[in-house]
Enzyme design. Sequence first.
Site, short mmCIF file in Angstrom:
data_model
loop_
_atom_site.label_atom_id
_atom_site.label_comp_id
_atom_site.label_asym_id
_atom_site.label_seq_id
_atom_site.Cartn_x
_atom_site.Cartn_y
_atom_site.Cartn_z
N TRP A 99 0.87 -1.32 0.15
CA TRP A 99 -0.08 0.00 -0.21
C TRP A 99 0.99 1.21 -0.04
O TRP A 99 0.43 2.17 -0.62
CB TRP A 99 -0.95 0.13 1.18
CG TRP A 99 -1.93 -1.15 1.19
CD1 TRP A 99 -1.99 -2.14 2.10
CD2 TRP A 99 -2.92 -1.57 0.12
NE1 TRP A 99 -2.90 -3.25 1.66
CE2 TRP A 99 -3.46 -2.60 0.41
CE3 TRP A 99 -3.13 -0.53 -1.05
CZ2 TRP A 99 -4.46 -3.16 -0.19
CZ3 TRP A 99 -4.22 -1.45 -1.82
CH2 TRP A 99 -4.84 -2.65 -1.57
N ASP A 166 -2.11 6.49 6.29
CA ASP A 166 -2.79 5.69 5.91
C ASP A 166 -3.30 4.75 6.83
O ASP A 166 -2.51 4.00 7.36
CB ASP A 166 -2.31 5.06 4.73
CG ASP A 166 -3.20 3.82 4.01
OD1 ASP A 166 -4.36 3.57 4.77
OD2 ASP A 166 -2.98 3.19 3.11
N LYS A 190 -12.06 -2.21 6.80
CA LYS A 190 -11.60 -2.99 7.44
C LYS A 190 -11.68 -2.88 8.91
O LYS A 190 -11.70 -3.98 9.74
CB LYS A 190 -9.80 -2.63 7.40
CG LYS A 190 -9.33 -2.60 6.12
CD LYS A 190 -9.02 -3.52 5.30
CE LYS A 190 -8.66 -3.67 3.87
NZ LYS A 190 -7.79 -2.59 3.57
C1 LIG Z 1 -7.01 -2.14 2.19
C2 LIG Z 1 -6.04 -1.11 2.29
C3 LIG Z 1 -5.96 -0.10 1.22
C4 LIG Z 1 -6.96 0.15 -0.16
O1 LIG Z 1 -8.11 0.25 0.36
P1 LIG Z 1 -9.23 0.59 -0.96
O2 LIG Z 1 -10.35 0.96 0.33
O3 LIG Z 1 -9.54 -0.64 -1.41
O4 LIG Z 1 -8.66 1.23 -1.89
C5 LIG Z 1 -4.92 1.04 1.39
N1 LIG Z 1 -4.20 1.05 2.37
C6 LIG Z 1 -4.25 0.02 3.35
C7 LIG Z 1 -3.44 0.19 4.60
C8 LIG Z 1 -5.36 -1.16 3.31
O5 LIG Z 1 -5.38 -2.01 4.22
#
Ligand SMILES: *Cc1c(COP(=O)(O)O)cnc(C)c1O
Length: 355
Positions: A99, A166, A190
């Site tokens: 990511w 993030d 998540k």
């Molecule tokens: C799942 C995830 C993403 C991507 O998320 P989307 O909503 O599918 O774009 C980005 N960063 C992290 C840390 C993730 O776990």
Amino acid sequence: MKKYNFNAGPSILPREVIENTAKQILDFNGSGLSLAEISHRAKDFQPVVDEAVALIKELLDVPEGYSVLFLGGGASLEFCMVPYNFLIKKAAYLNTGTWAKKAMKEAKLFGEVVEVASSAEANFTYIPKGWTCPTDVDYLHVTTNNTIYGTEMRKELDVPVRLIGDMSSDIFSRPVDVAKYDCIYAGAQKNLSMAGVTVVIVKNDALGKAPREIPTMLNYQTHVDKGSMFNTPPVVPIYCALETLRWIKKMGGVEVMDKLAHERADMLYAEIDRNKLFRGTVAEEDRSLMNICFVMNDEYAELEKPFFEYATAQGMVGIKGHRSVGGFRASCYNAMTVEGVQALVKCMKDFEAQH
Ligand SMILES: *Cc1c(COP(=O)(O)O)cnc(C)c1O
């Protein structure tokens, strides 16, 4: 048979969150209409957004001067919106996995990108340490929890520049020092809601500095000005997020989430370390409390598939590791119960006894 949901995302939510959301989808606030068929501008829906924003501010102790937004496009769209809005000349990125790399790739479209450190050479099995952050960058971007590799930074970094985080897979699992960040973002699927909404916490006076025209929808200011109502926001996922936020508050807040996360993870890592069949994949001090990765010890490699099948038959769902790590990954988000982890540990013990 009872199922335990260890999926990495979309992932487990508290049962009452699902039930309450389902009820509102059938009949929103006794109106006779579904939550899915009302206007986002209906007078009953604005309080949903207002309460969700207020709860996020309360739970994370967000200081004055920040806005909370609900956007579409997932965390992946933030990879592009962040540099669009915040990168003036140069930005720093800590490369801790898939990511982080994707975030860095987008930033390169907008200016110079410094990779301050990377653990790529060790397949991202640790969080790089001992690096220095340049002082002439507009921000340092970090991925606080690496969902795929199972490493995590549960404390804010001490660096001389503004942070952007993030937090897709560990938001609301611990207290956060929001004041250190210009922007925090998290795809909700998540730890917060169903897929379809992204939570963004942005420092108002950090906006408007980037020397470029920003398309309306990609400009955070648009959404700050319109309270996430510039266009139609994802109404049902926002409602579901509100239910989760209420649940977190009722449980005692992010301090309690943090304590429970430690309890679950300690139990599972202790079994991984004890059991002769398994070993953890990441450096001990960087182990994620959210995504717990483990593989078969080399001498038991041929038992990988049989263990997966055994655990699945016992009700464990979603424990297959990501293809870039292999083995197993048990995601233990806020809604995972201690009982669920105990059930997985029992599977591991029973399987060991059989071999
Ligand atoms: C799942 C995830 C993403 C991507 O998320 P989307 O909503 O599918 O774009 C980005 N960063 C992290 C840390 C993730 O776990």
